[in-house]
Design a protein around this motif. Structure first.
Motif, PDB file in Angstrom:
ATOM      1  N   GLN A 210       0.860  -1.189   0.000  1.00  0.00           N
ATOM      2  CA  GLN A 210       0.000   0.000   0.000  1.00  0.00           C
ATOM      3  C   GLN A 210       0.885   1.223   0.000  1.00  0.00           C
ATOM      4  O   GLN A 210       1.891   1.264   0.688  1.00  0.00           O
ATOM      5  CB  GLN A 210      -0.867   0.033   1.273  1.00  0.00           C
ATOM      6  N   PHE A 211       0.462   2.242  -0.751  1.00  0.00           N
ATOM      7  CA  PHE A 211       1.212   3.497  -0.756  1.00  0.00           C
ATOM      8  C   PHE A 211       0.516   4.514   0.141  1.00  0.00           C
ATOM      9  O   PHE A 211      -0.680   4.379   0.448  1.00  0.00           O
ATOM     10  CB  PHE A 211       1.316   4.045  -2.189  1.00  0.00           C
ATOM     11  N   SER A 212       1.256   5.517   0.503  1.00  0.00           N
ATOM     12  CA  SER A 212       0.696   6.553   1.385  1.00  0.00           C
ATOM     13  C   SER A 212       0.498   7.831   0.590  1.00  0.00           C
ATOM     14  O   SER A 212       1.125   8.055  -0.449  1.00  0.00           O
ATOM     15  CB  SER A 212       1.656   6.844   2.547  1.00  0.00           C
ATOM     16  N   ARG A 213      -0.378   8.653   1.128  1.00  0.00           N
ATOM     17  CA  ARG A 213      -0.595   9.952   0.497  1.00  0.00           C
ATOM     18  C   ARG A 213       0.700  10.751   0.583  1.00  0.00           C
ATOM     19  O   ARG A 213       1.346  10.778   1.632  1.00  0.00           O
ATOM     20  CB  ARG A 213      -1.702  10.710   1.233  1.00  0.00           C
ATOM     21  N   GLY A 214       1.062  11.396  -0.489  1.00  0.00           N
ATOM     22  CA  GLY A 214       2.290  12.203  -0.492  1.00  0.00           C
ATOM     23  C   GLY A 214       3.499  11.464  -1.033  1.00  0.00           C
ATOM     24  O   GLY A 214       4.538  12.092  -1.283  1.00  0.00           O
ATOM     25  N   ASP A 215       3.408  10.153  -1.209  1.00  0.00           N
ATOM     26  CA  ASP A 215       4.552   9.410  -1.776  1.00  0.00           C
ATOM     27  C   ASP A 215       4.774   9.866  -3.209  1.00  0.00           C
ATOM     28  O   ASP A 215       3.833   9.921  -4.015  1.00  0.00           O
ATOM     29  CB  ASP A 215       4.275   7.905  -1.770  1.00  0.00           C
ATOM     30  N   ILE A 216       6.036  10.141  -3.526  1.00  0.00           N
ATOM     31  CA  ILE A 216       6.394  10.423  -4.927  1.00  0.00           C
ATOM     32  C   ILE A 216       6.654   9.065  -5.581  1.00  0.00           C
ATOM     33  O   ILE A 216       7.502   8.296  -5.123  1.00  0.00           O
ATOM     34  CB  ILE A 216       7.648  11.299  -5.033  1.00  0.00           C
ATOM     35  N   VAL A 217       5.888   8.762  -6.600  1.00  0.00           N
ATOM     36  CA  VAL A 217       5.963   7.435  -7.215  1.00  0.00           C
ATOM     37  C   VAL A 217       6.237   7.545  -8.709  1.00  0.00           C
ATOM     38  O   VAL A 217       5.951   8.559  -9.353  1.00  0.00           O
ATOM     39  CB  VAL A 217       4.664   6.623  -6.987  1.00  0.00           C
ATOM     40  N   LEU A 218       6.769   6.447  -9.201  1.00  0.00           N
ATOM     41  CA  LEU A 218       6.982   6.278 -10.639  1.00  0.00           C
ATOM     42  C   LEU A 218       5.884   5.330 -11.110  1.00  0.00           C
ATOM     43  O   LEU A 218       5.689   4.269 -10.508  1.00  0.00           O
ATOM     44  CB  LEU A 218       8.362   5.643 -10.872  1.00  0.00           C
ATOM     45  N   TYR A 219       5.164   5.711 -12.160  1.00  0.00           N
ATOM     46  CA  TYR A 219       4.063   4.853 -12.577  1.00  0.00           C
ATOM     47  C   TYR A 219       3.973   4.785 -14.095  1.00  0.00           C
ATOM     48  O   TYR A 219       4.400   5.710 -14.802  1.00  0.00           O
ATOM     49  CB  TYR A 219       2.724   5.342 -11.978  1.00  0.00           C
ATOM     50  N   ASP A 220       3.407   3.692 -14.566  1.00  0.00           N
ATOM     51  CA  ASP A 220       3.244   3.489 -16.024  1.00  0.00           C
ATOM     52  C   ASP A 220       1.954   4.155 -16.462  1.00  0.00           C
ATOM     53  O   ASP A 220       0.924   4.083 -15.781  1.00  0.00           O
ATOM     54  CB  ASP A 220       3.167   1.991 -16.352  1.00  0.00           C
ATOM     55  N   ILE A 221       2.017   4.799 -17.600  1.00  0.00           N
ATOM     56  CA  ILE A 221       0.830   5.463 -18.176  1.00  0.00           C
ATOM     57  C   ILE A 221       0.340   4.610 -19.341  1.00  0.00           C
ATOM     58  O   ILE A 221       1.105   4.290 -20.261  1.00  0.00           O
ATOM     59  CB  ILE A 221       1.182   6.870 -18.677  1.00  0.00           C
ATOM     60  N   ASP A 222      -0.936   4.233 -19.285  1.00  0.00           N
ATOM     61  CA  ASP A 222      -1.527   3.494 -20.415  1.00  0.00           C
ATOM     62  C   ASP A 222      -2.139   4.496 -21.373  1.00  0.00           C
ATOM     63  O   ASP A 222      -3.034   5.263 -21.014  1.00  0.00           O
ATOM     64  CB  ASP A 222      -2.629   2.550 -19.895  1.00  0.00           C
ATOM     65  N   GLY A 223      -1.639   4.492 -22.564  1.00  0.00           N
ATOM     66  CA  GLY A 223      -2.122   5.466 -23.547  1.00  0.00           C
ATOM     67  C   GLY A 223      -3.530   5.153 -24.015  1.00  0.00           C
ATOM     68  O   GLY A 223      -4.016   4.018 -23.920  1.00  0.00           O
TER      69      GLY A 223
END
Lengths: 338, 259
Positions: A210-223
C-alpha cells in the motif's frame, strides 16, 4: 617412332602410341594457351572467393580445441579464480599484474556505481567487463597457443558476451529488484525534481503493498485515444494525492479529499492548471489519484479536459512501479527526496 | 601522373621487352632455363612466354607444356589452366606431370573431386617427381584433409628435389595463407642454398604476411644484394615502406597460421 610420353617404339606412320595413346605427330598442334578475358572478371571473382573460403577455413582450423583442454597445462584452479579479475593471476604467480588488474577493475566498478543514472555508467560497466575478459584471456592465452590475434579477438567477444550476460547481468538484475535508477528529460519544469536528475526508485522486492498519500511514485501510463484527446504510453512521476476509494476535487485552486482540504505538503509536484468546474475524481478500490502535473501536454483548440483528466489521474495500483526515494545526480542535490 | 612504381614498371617492361623481342632463336633448353629464371623471380608472364617459345621451337618438350599450365595457375587463370591441361593431356595421355598440373588447377578452382582424381592419376602414372607430391600436398591442404605436410616431406625426399622445391612448397602455403608453414620451408631453402635470391624474396613474403615487417625488409634487402635486378623484390620493398597503417593493422590481425 618413339612415343615421347612412355618411350614406346611405335610403327612409323602411327598417329597415336599404341601403349599410352599419346599423339605421335605434334606438327600442327597449337602451342598458344588460352588466356583469361581482358577484364578477367571470372579470375577476380575466383580469387576473392578463394580468399574468403581460405580465410574462413583457416579461422575454423585455428579455433580453440576445447576437447584438448584437459591435455594442456591450463590450471583449472587458476581459471576458476578468474571469476574475480586478477585473482587468477595472483594465484598463478603473477602477483603484481594480478593486483593491478584487480585494483583497476574495482575502481571502475566503484565509478560505475557512483555514476548510476548517468549515461556514462553503462559504459564504465562495459569497461569493467572488458578488463575482466582481458584478465581471463591473458591468463589462458599462453596456455592455448593462440596464433591468430583475430581468433583471440573473436574468443574475447564470446567471453565478453558470456560474462556480461551470465555473470554481470544477474548481479544487475538482483540489484534492480531492490532499487533502480531513472532519469527524465522532458518533464514540465518544477522545483522538487528537475529534468536530468538521476533518481533512485524502489524495485519490485521493496515496493510496498500500500502506498501513502504524499509518496512520490513512478508509474506506467496506459495510452488511449478518446474524442479529441490522445495520450501515448509512457512513464509518469508525481505525488499520490488520493488513496483507493477517496474522492478528490479541486475548488478555487485548493485540493479537497472527501471535501476536506489537503495538506499542502502533499500537493502534486507541479502546478495545477485545471479549468473551473472540473468534476470530482473518485478512485476505485485498487486505484490511486495522481495528477499528471509534470507531464508535457499540448492542446489545440477548445478541448474538454475533464473526462480524460479523470481517466489519467486514476492510476491502477499495479501500474505503480515504486516510490522514488533518492536523488543521485546532480551531486549538489544528492540525497533523499522530500 | 606517374605512381611510385612507375620507374620499376618501366624497368621491368624494358627487361621484358628485351627478352621477348630477342630475335635470335634459342634452343629449347635455353628457353627452359630462361623460364626457370623468370619463375624464380615470380615473373610468371615471362616464364609463360618462354615456355611458349620453347614449344614453338619444339612441341615435344613435355616440361614446357607442364610449365605453361603451371604458369597459368600462378597467374590466377585457373580455368584456362585446366583447359590447357586437358588439351595437353589429349596429346600426352596419362602424363603424370600434366595430371599433377591439372590437379593443382582443379584444387584452386575448388573442384575437390577432380583435383583428387587427377592427383591420384598423377601418382599412379609411371615415374615420380617432387612436383607430383607437392601437388598432392596442395590438394590435401585445399580440401582440409590431414597429412598434407607428409606429402611435402615426401616431395623433398625425391632424388631430384632441390632448394627451389622448398620454395614451391612455401608458395603453396602462402597461397593458402599459411604463412608460418611457408616461412619454415623458405628457411629450409636458405639452409640448402643461402645465396638464392629467390629464397630470400620468398622469406620476405612470408615475413610480410606474418606482419614481421622489419624482418621482411631485411630479407628483401638481402635478395637485392644478391640480385640487384630482382624487380619484384624491389617492388615489395617499396610497398613495405609505403604500407598504410590500416594495412599494417590488418596484417597484424591475420598474424600467423596454424602449424
Amino acid at each position: 617412332m618413339q612415343c615421347l610420353n612412355c618411350e614406346f617404339e611405335n610403327v612409323p606412320g602411327m598417329a597415336r602410341c599404341v601403349r599410352c595413346h599419346s599423339a605421335l605427330d605434334l606438327g600442327g598442334v597449337a602451342v598458344l594457351p588460352p588466356r583469361a578475358s581482358r577484364w578477367r572478371v571470372l579470375t577476380h571473382w575466383s580469387r576473392r572467393w578463394h580468399v574468403l573460403t581460405t580465410t574462413v577455413r583457416s579461422l575454423w582450423s585455428s579455433r580453440p580445441r576445447w576437447a584438448n583442454m584437459t591435455r594442456t597445462e591450463v590450471s583449472g584452479v587458476g581459471v576458476a579464480w578468474s571469476f574475480l579479475p586478477g585473482l587468477g593471476l595472483i594465484k598463478h604467480g603473477s602477483k603484481h599484474w594480478g593486483y593491478a588488474v584487480l585494483g583497476v577493475w574495482l575502481m571502475i566498478l566503484m565509478a560505475t556505481v557512483v555514476t548510476i543514472g548517468l549515461p556514462v555508467s553503462p559504459v564504465l560497466l562495459n569497461v569493467a567487463v572488458v578488463i575482466h575478459v582481458a584478465s581471463v584471456l591473458w591468463f589462458l592465452g599462453g596456455e592455448f597457443n593462440f596464433y591468430r590475434r583475430s581468433t583471440v579477438a573473436l574468443f574475447g567477444l564470446v567471453v565478453f558476451g558470456a560474462l556480461r550476460l551470465l555473470v554481470y547481468q544477474p548481479f544487475i538484475w538482483f540489484g534492480q529488484q531492490f532499487y533502480s535508477s531513472v532519469s527524465f528529460g522532458n518533464l514540465v519544469p518544477g522545483d522538487v525534481i528537475a529534468n536530468g536528475d538521476a533518481l533512485l526508485h524502489e524495485g519490485p522486492w521493496l515496493r510496498p503493498e500500500q502506498f501513502s498519500r504524499g509518496d512520490i511514485v513512478l508509474y506506467d501510463i496506459d495510452g488511449f485515444t478518446e474524442n479529441q484527446f490522445i495520450l501515448r504510453d509512457g512513464v509518469g512521476l508525481d505525488r499520490i494525492i488520493g488513496l483507493p476509494g477517496e474522492q478528490v476535487a479541486v475548488r478555487d485552486g485548493q485540493i479537497q479529499i472527501n471535501w476536506k482540504p489537503l495538506d499542502p505538503k502533499h500537493y502534486p509536484l507541479g502546478s495545477l492548471n485545471l479549468p473551473p468546474g472540473t468534476d470530482p475524481i473518485v478512485a476505485g478500490p485498487d486505484e490511486y489519484i495522481i495528477f499528471p502535473t509534470r507531464i508535457q501536454s499540448f492542446v489545440h483548440g477548445a478541448v474538454v479536459v475533464g473526462p480524460p483528466l479523470a481517466r489519467i489521474s486514476r492510476v491502477s495500483a499495479e501500474n505503480i512501479r515504486g516510490r522514488v526515494v533518492f536523488r543521485l545526480h546532480p551531486w549538489s542535490r544528492f540525497g533523499r527526496l522530500e | 601522373m606517374p605512381g611510385r612504381f612507375h620507374n620499376l614498371e618501366l624497368e621491368q617492361h624494358a627487361s621484358e621487352i628485351a627478352l621477348l623481342t630477342e630475335k635470335r632463336e634459342f634452343e629449347p633448353d635455353e628457353y627452359l632455363r630462361n623460364a626457370a629464371t623468370a619463375l624464380h623471380r615470380t615473373q610468371y608472364e615471362i616464364a609463360l612466354q618462354m615456355y611458349t617459345r620453347c614449344l614453338e621451337r619444339s612441341r615435344t618438350v613435355i616440361p614446357a607444356w607442364v610449365g605453361q599450365v603451371q604458369m597459368l595457375v600462378m597467374l590466377g587463370e585457373h580455368r584456362e589452366a585446366r583447359l590447357w591441361a586437358d588439351k595437353a593431356l589429349e596429346l600426352f595421355t596419362n602424363n603424370g606431370e600434366l595430371m599433377a598440373a591439372k590437379a593443382q588447377a582443379c584444387a584452386r578452382l575448388s573442384d575437390r573431386k577432380a583435383s583428387f582424381a587427377c592427383s591420384d592419376g598423377s601418382l599412379q602414372a609411371p615415374g615420380s617427381s617432387p612436383w607430383r607430391w607437392q601437388v598432392r600436398g596442395e590438394v590435401l591442404l585445399a580440401a582440409g584433409e590431414p597429412h598434407y605436410d607428409a606429402c611435402f616431406t615426401k616431395a623433398l625426399q625425391e632424388r631430384s628435389a632441390d632448394w627451389f622445391d622448398r620454395i614451391i612448397i612455401a608458395r603453396i602455403y602462402l597461397y593458402y595463407r599459411r604463412a608460418t608453414n611457408a616461412l619454415a620451408y623458405a628457411k629450409a631453402a636458405l639452409d640448402v642454398n643461402a645465396a638464392a635470391a629467390a629464397a630470400w624474396f620468398e622469406m620476405g613474403n612470408c615475413q610480410a604476411q606474418l606482419a614481421l615487417l622489419g624482418a621482411a625488409h631485411s630479407s628483401y634487402a638481402r635478395c637485392l644484394e644478391l640480385q640487384p635486378d630482382f624487380i619484384e623484390a624491389r617492388r615489395a620493398l617499396e610497398a613495405l615502406k609505403a604500407m598504410p597503417l590500416s594495412q599494417r593493422v590488418r596484417r597484424w590481425l591475420r598474424l600467423g597460421g596454424k602449424g
